[in-house]
Structure formats: C-alpha cells, structure tokens
Design an enzyme around this catalytic site. Structure first.
Site, PDB file in Angstrom:
ATOM      1  N   GLU A 182       0.808  -1.222   0.000  1.00  0.00           N
ATOM      2  CA  GLU A 182       0.000   0.000   0.000  1.00  0.00           C
ATOM      3  C   GLU A 182       0.847   1.280   0.000  1.00  0.00           C
ATOM      4  O   GLU A 182       0.900   2.025   0.988  1.00  0.00           O
ATOM      5  CB  GLU A 182      -0.990  -0.026   1.170  1.00  0.00           C
ATOM      6  CG  GLU A 182      -1.943  -1.206   1.049  1.00  0.00           C
ATOM      7  CD  GLU A 182      -2.974  -1.300   2.167  1.00  0.00           C
ATOM      8  OE1 GLU A 182      -2.828  -0.587   3.180  1.00  0.00           O
ATOM      9  OE2 GLU A 182      -3.924  -2.083   2.015  1.00  0.00           O
ATOM     10  N   GLU A 241      -4.023  -9.173  -1.618  1.00  0.00           N
ATOM     11  CA  GLU A 241      -4.650  -9.034  -0.303  1.00  0.00           C
ATOM     12  C   GLU A 241      -6.119  -8.667  -0.442  1.00  0.00           C
ATOM     13  O   GLU A 241      -6.492  -7.782  -1.207  1.00  0.00           O
ATOM     14  CB  GLU A 241      -3.949  -7.962   0.536  1.00  0.00           C
ATOM     15  CG  GLU A 241      -4.503  -7.867   1.957  1.00  0.00           C
ATOM     16  CD  GLU A 241      -3.876  -6.734   2.757  1.00  0.00           C
ATOM     17  OE1 GLU A 241      -2.660  -6.535   2.645  1.00  0.00           O
ATOM     18  OE2 GLU A 241      -4.622  -6.050   3.480  1.00  0.00           O
TER      19      GLU A 241
END
Length: 505
Positions: free
Chosen positions: A220, A322
């Site tokens: 991220e 994810e």
C-alpha cells in the site's frame, strides 16, 4: 402364414445398444461441489440433478486460452502464527492440513510480511540498529517463535508445495524522513541499504529452509490513512527504486530469479501505476508483474482497470495479493451472517458522500466469490487472501484493526470455526491448479458468474456463483458432450470435469 425374419432382431438389438452407447458417450461426466447459504460446505453432490425445463447453456471452449494460473492462497502473519501456537496440537494440525493438504484447500500461493505489520503483536524491524548501513546486525529473531514454525509446518504438510512472496509495510523508522513507523518516505541515502535488506531477507529465510519466490516492493504505497506501518512511494519513486537499486542488488547477489511485483494497492489507481512501471523496456526490466488489493469497493472488481493493466504488460503477472472482510469483528459459528448483507468496510465509515454508493452493506461470501471470478475473467492469475487465522475479536492486532479470516479460533477454549469463507476459497484453490489456463466460457446468463480453468493434468474446473436467492438450472457443454446441473440460490459450485481417459473408463 406370417413370415418372420429372424435376422432383424439381432440387427435391431445392435442398433439399440449402439444408440444407447452413443447417448452415454454424449453425457458429460462431472463431479459437482457446492457451498451454499442452505448449509452445503464444499459438499459433493450426486450427479442425478433435478432440473427445470428451461435451461441456459454454458459452453466451454478449451481451445481458447487466457492467462496461466499462478495460484490461490492466503497470508502467513504473526497474528495467525501466534494463535496456532496457543491451540492444541490436534487443532493446529487440523487447520494447517485444511489449508495445505490435498484433502483440504491445497493452497499454492502465499504471502508474508517483512518486518511487522498491523497483524503483528507489536512493531519490530529486522534492522533494529540505527545507522547499520551494511545491515551487519540484520536478524529475523522476531519471526522465530511463531511465524517461521507456521510456514515450515505448512511446507511439511503440502504435497504439491506452494510459493511465498514477502511484502514490507515499512522500512525501519531510522531510514525514513519522518523517523516513524507510520507514513513518511524512504530517504534517498538509504535506497542502497533498503535494497540490500531484501537480499538479506532471502538469505535469512532460506537458511531456515524456507525458499522465497518473490516480493512486492511495498504494501500500500499510497498509505493507509496514517494508521499502522506504512511507507509512501509515488509510481515514479518506486520504479526508480526497482530500476536502480532493488533489481540490480538482487541480480548482483545471485537472486535475479526472485519475482518483483510493483504497486500492491487498490485497483482505482492501477492505470497510473502500470503506465509508469511499464513505460518502456528500461522501466519494465526488473518488474515481473503487478500486485493489487480489493479495498476500493465492496462489489466492483474494476474489470476495465484489470484489462488495462494486462494489456499494458501482457507477459507479466497480475496478482491480487490481499483481500479480507475488514472493519468487522467476526461472527462466531454463525454461517448465515457470511451469506447475509450485514458486513461493511472501511469506505462505509469514511468514504466521501459521492463514493458511498461503492460501499453498500454486503455479504462476505458474495464479495469473495464475485471478486475471484471477476478477476479470473479479467486476466488476474493469482488471488491471495489475508490472514489465515484470527481470533473471535478479529485479531490479535496491535492497532486493533479488527478483520475477519476464513478460520476463526477461540484459543482459551481451544475451539476452531471454519467459516463459509474457508470453503469459498477452497472452491478455487483446491480445483484450479498452478500452470493451468483460464479457458473460454460462453455464458448467456448475466446473473450467473462463471469462470473455467483447464489444469495441467487436463481436468477442467468450472466455478459458478449464483448470488440470487432463486436456484438456476443450466446445461454445461464441452466438445459435443453435455450435462444438466442445478445450482441453488446463494451458492458457489465447482464442477470438475475429469480427463478424457478418466471420462471413458
């Protein structure tokens, strides 16, 4: 007197037997497994399907090949490993066998974290000594008690093996401009050291007998709202780091075969990133593919963005790395909750008003099945879930960022609950194997999601998802053979078609 031709009867008998044999050959033999809101959990159905008169026809075309499957699986986290160590050996073994044995979900692609993440017990780094530019004090001692034993036990159970890629949430604070675990950027003077960190990690884990398949460069890179471990990159900064530091470092150290996946966040920003990463041969050289998450929306799998990413780099990996039901405390032994539109996600809490429509209440099973099939039909070759095991609170998690996992445990009572999410994942991981190819499917029913994979052993696995409450009947056809099948409302099915040799026995 009536004349009887006694030669007619043997001929008629042969013709009847021949027609019967032809009809039998035209019947497509299949095994059907279903998970449903009515209580099936990867249940093998009998093949005497009662179907209605009106059938849609779903046709398979194995000659039409798309992406090669890399695998399906979940993540090894410190939280999951810690919980397994608190259970009895019998329950620990049950969970690991359920995930990694051929009789279970047979996971083939997995993830783990480098340094700590939100699903760690606390914050730690493998490079704890400030100013240790050559990483002479590099250590994975924080992983030795829980994380490494979980991975090694899974490796012992898995007969087919699985790949592991690792993701850092952040460099140690002393390498960053804000000197903090959360947010900030890697200082340019530490680019060399941070690249060396990846190489040291491979050495340390392989010394433990754990081979590392590859990496994502940064979990991220847009950040996470300054909540838990993170480190920010722009597309240009990450590409520069991979081109001039990470790729050359791994190559120099004899680790040039390690996979490097760029980006590793939500799909809405995907186009911008792949444009930079795969701008030309020089920028693309060390990137083996792109990693994506699903947190942008509870229901949209962003097919246009996935298609764009594939066509930008058609020979590279495109892996969902994810996804989980987040901002929720798991429901304990309540299967119905996982099929009901009761869950929310982060966007429900704080998304701007003009984006609220992207985050309605949703059913957890629906989100998984919808996203995985949607990904398969849009060039994604791997799909990795988040935590494998969490407790009844949705942790442990140092930030108290509660989430749901396919397996929930109560370590104090030594109890285990396999949620419907576990069976949902198994519909794909168990039957769609690495090295297989997504194949063509003609599906006229827009309300029934379908994806199919032809495996290396020539079996074909067809995944179907019926989100509606009404059962549906369909005719599945392959190379002139067909079978009529019924899928219940609110159900996932995997139809397994054996190889031709098996089919004619």
């Amino acid at each position: 007197m009536k004349t009887v031709n006694y030669f007619i009867y043997p001929i008629l008998l042969v013709l009847v037997m021949s027609c019967s044999k032809t009809q039998e050959q035209e019947q497509l033999r299949v095994d059907v497994y279903e998970t449903s809101a009515k209580g099936n959990n990867l249940t093998k159905l009998n093949n005497e399907f009662t179907v209605g008169d009106s059938l849609i026809t779903i046709s398979l075309n194995p000659e039409q090949k798309f992406q090669k499957i890399t695998g399906f699986g979940g993540a090894f986290t410190e939280s999951s490993a810690y919980l397994l160590n608190k259970l009895s050996k019998a329950n620990r073994d049950t969970i690991l066998k359920a995930y990694f044995s051929r009789e279970g979900a047979n996971y083939s692609l997995t993830r783990t974290h480098m340094n700590s993440c939100d699903f760690s017990l606390d914050q730690y780094s493998y490079a704890p000594i400030e100013g240790d530019m050559m990483l002479e004090h590099f250590t994975i001692e924080d992983d030795v008690d829980d994380l490494i034993p979980m991975i090694k036990d899974a490796m012992m159970i898995s007969e087919d093996g699985f790949e592991i890629f690792a993701s850092p949430w952040t460099a140690p604070p002393w390498m960053k401009d804000n000197k903090d675990w959360v947010g900030g950027k890697l200082l340019p003077e530490f680019y060399d050291t941070w690249a060396l960190f990846f190489s040291k990690y491979v050495d340390a884990y392989e010394a433990q007998g754990i081979p590392i398949w590859g990496f994502t460069v940064e979990n991220e890179p847009h950040g996470n709202g300054n909540n838990w471990e993170s480190m920010h990159f722009t597309p240009e900064e990450m590409t520069d780091f991979v081109m001039h530091y990470l790729g050359p470092q791994l190559e120099k150290d004899g680790k040039g075969d390690k996979i490097i996946l760029g980006y590793d966040q939500n799909r809405e920003g995907l186009k911008e990133w792949v444009d930079v990463m795969f701008r030309d041969e020089e920028t693309s050289k060390y990137f083996d593919g792109t990693a994506i998450h699903w947190y942008e929306s509870t229901y949209d799998y962003f097919p246009e963005a996935l298609q764009y990413a594939h066509h930008k780099a058609p020979d590279k990996y495109l892996i969902e790395t994810e996804g989980c039901v987040d901002s929720e405390i798991p429901k304990w032994k309540d299967d119905i909750w996982y099929w009901s539109k009761e869950a929310t996600d982060w966007g429900w809490d704080w998304a701007p008003e003009d984006q609220k429509y992207l985050h309605p209440k949703y059913a957890p099973v629906n989100r998984y099945a919808r996203d995985i099939i949607g990904c398969l039909n849009n060039w994604v070759d791997g799909w990795v879930d988040w935590n494998m095991v969490l407790d009844r609170q949705g942790g442990p998690n140092w930030f108290k960022n509660w989430c749901v996992a396919p397996v929930i445990v109560d370590p104090d009572a030594d109890e285990v609950y396999f949620t419907p999410l576990y069976y949902t994942m198994a519909h794909f991981s168990k039957f769609m194997r690495p090295g297989g190819h997504v194949i063509g499917v003609d599906n006229p029913d827009k309300e029934l999601m379908v994806a199919a994979v032809k495996n290396p052993d020539n079996t074909i696995a067809v995944a179907l998802f019926n989100e509606g409450e009404q059962a549906k009947s369909f005719k599945l056809t392959l190379e002139g053979k067909s079978v009529n099948i019924k899928i219940d409302g609110q159900a996932i099915q995997t139809v397994v078609i054996p190889t031709q040799d098996q089919d004619t026995n």
